[in-house]
Design an enzyme around this catalytic site. Structure first.
Site, PDB file in Angstrom:
ATOM      1  N   ASP A  11       0.834  -1.197   0.000  1.00 40.95           N
ATOM      2  CA  ASP A  11       0.000   0.000   0.000  1.00 40.95           C
ATOM      3  C   ASP A  11       0.869   1.247   0.000  1.00 40.95           C
ATOM      4  O   ASP A  11       2.036   1.211   0.378  1.00 40.95           O
ATOM      5  CB  ASP A  11      -0.917   0.007   1.223  1.00 40.95           C
ATOM      6  CG  ASP A  11      -2.199   0.793   0.997  1.00 40.95           C
ATOM      7  OD1 ASP A  11      -2.378   1.373  -0.095  1.00 40.95           O
ATOM      8  OD2 ASP A  11      -3.032   0.840   1.914  1.00 40.95           O
ATOM      9  N   GLY A  12       0.268   2.341  -0.425  1.00 44.46           N
ATOM     10  CA  GLY A  12       0.938   3.629  -0.431  1.00 44.46           C
ATOM     11  C   GLY A  12       0.035   4.682   0.171  1.00 44.46           C
ATOM     12  O   GLY A  12      -1.170   4.483   0.319  1.00 44.46           O
ATOM     13  N   ASP A  27      -1.539  -0.383   5.138  1.00 43.51           N
ATOM     14  CA  ASP A  27      -2.028   0.999   5.087  1.00 43.51           C
ATOM     15  C   ASP A  27      -1.565   1.800   6.306  1.00 43.51           C
ATOM     16  O   ASP A  27      -1.107   2.930   6.158  1.00 43.51           O
ATOM     17  CB  ASP A  27      -3.553   0.996   4.992  1.00 43.51           C
ATOM     18  CG  ASP A  27      -4.120   2.408   4.983  1.00 43.51           C
ATOM     19  OD1 ASP A  27      -3.994   3.083   3.946  1.00 43.51           O
ATOM     20  OD2 ASP A  27      -4.672   2.836   6.015  1.00 43.51           O
ATOM     21  N   HIS A  82      -9.915   0.135   2.876  1.00 41.31           N
ATOM     22  CA  HIS A  82     -10.544   0.330   4.190  1.00 41.31           C
ATOM     23  C   HIS A  82     -11.801  -0.519   4.384  1.00 41.31           C
ATOM     24  O   HIS A  82     -12.795  -0.056   4.929  1.00 41.31           O
ATOM     25  CB  HIS A  82     -10.841   1.815   4.447  1.00 41.31           C
ATOM     26  CG  HIS A  82      -9.633   2.678   4.322  1.00 41.31           C
ATOM     27  ND1 HIS A  82      -8.504   2.505   5.098  1.00 41.31           N
ATOM     28  CD2 HIS A  82      -9.361   3.700   3.486  1.00 41.31           C
ATOM     29  CE1 HIS A  82      -7.598   3.392   4.745  1.00 41.31           C
ATOM     30  NE2 HIS A  82      -8.083   4.131   3.769  1.00 41.31           N
ATOM     31  N   ASP A 115      -4.911  -2.441  -2.961  1.00 41.28           N
ATOM     32  CA  ASP A 115      -6.172  -1.716  -3.111  1.00 41.28           C
ATOM     33  C   ASP A 115      -6.103  -0.690  -4.247  1.00 41.28           C
ATOM     34  O   ASP A 115      -7.022   0.099  -4.427  1.00 41.28           O
ATOM     35  CB  ASP A 115      -6.621  -1.073  -1.799  1.00 41.28           C
ATOM     36  CG  ASP A 115      -5.634  -0.043  -1.259  1.00 41.28           C
ATOM     37  OD1 ASP A 115      -4.849   0.526  -2.036  1.00 41.28           O
ATOM     38  OD2 ASP A 115      -5.674   0.193  -0.040  1.00 41.28           O
ATOM     39  N   GLU A 158       2.326   3.454  -3.773  1.00 41.83           N
ATOM     40  CA  GLU A 158       1.791   2.122  -4.098  1.00 41.83           C
ATOM     41  C   GLU A 158       2.798   1.320  -4.916  1.00 41.83           C
ATOM     42  O   GLU A 158       3.045   0.145  -4.649  1.00 41.83           O
ATOM     43  CB  GLU A 158       0.475   2.257  -4.880  1.00 41.83           C
ATOM     44  CG  GLU A 158      -0.637   2.995  -4.166  1.00 41.83           C
ATOM     45  CD  GLU A 158      -1.526   2.110  -3.324  1.00 41.83           C
ATOM     46  OE1 GLU A 158      -1.320   0.882  -3.291  1.00 41.83           O
ATOM     47  OE2 GLU A 158      -2.435   2.659  -2.688  1.00 41.83           O
TER      48      GLU A 158
END
Length: 144
Positions: free
Chosen positions: A11-12, A134, A124, A70, A46
């Site tokens: 994740d970023g 995240d 989320h 995501d 990301e």
């Protein structure tokens, strides 16, 4: 018997997008990494998370890798658009240069000889590994 896949989330995060940015990948509480920059975008974070994951697991290149992500941008960039971009000299259909090309080229090199699957997870939505990545990416962005 085929080896069990290595499973990770990447994740970023960017505060302001662009702004202070972070990235993270997560396997479990003992196997994860994060970092960031003082100025970047969420997409850069990301992509950097995926790149660092590939680099840090290259010693396990014979094992399949599943990456929960995501970001549709990352998944589509790597699995759908990259072959065409490469054929066109890293240019998009409209002839403009591909954004984040250095990260994408590094990911392309890191994928050679690897069996990597990307699975999209809703942001989320309570996916434990994605949430862990995240939190770490956001903390790295916040630190900058």
């Amino acid at each position: 018997m085929s080896p069990q896949p290595l499973v990770a989330a990447a994740d970023g995060s960017a505060i302001g997008n662009p702004g202070p940015a972070g990235w993270a990948w997560y396997v479990d509480d003992e196997h994860w990494a994060c970092g960031g920059w003082d100025h970047g975008t969420n997409n850069m974070g990301e992509l950097q998370a995926v790149l660092d994951l590939l680099e840090c697991t290259r010693h396990r290149r014979d094992e399949p890798l599943t990456v929960y992500c995501d970001s549709q941008y990352v998944i589509n960039s790597i699995t759908k658009w990259m072959p065409g971009w490469k054929r066109k000299g890293w240019r998009k259909k409209d002839g403009k240069p591909v954004m984040n090309v250095e990260l994408l080229q590094a990911i392309d090199r890191a994928l050679v000889g690897r069996s990597v699957e990307f699975e999209w997870v809703k942001v989320h939505a309570g996916h434990a590994m994605n949430e862990a990545a995240d939190r770490r990416a956001n903390a790295a962005a916040t630190a900058y």
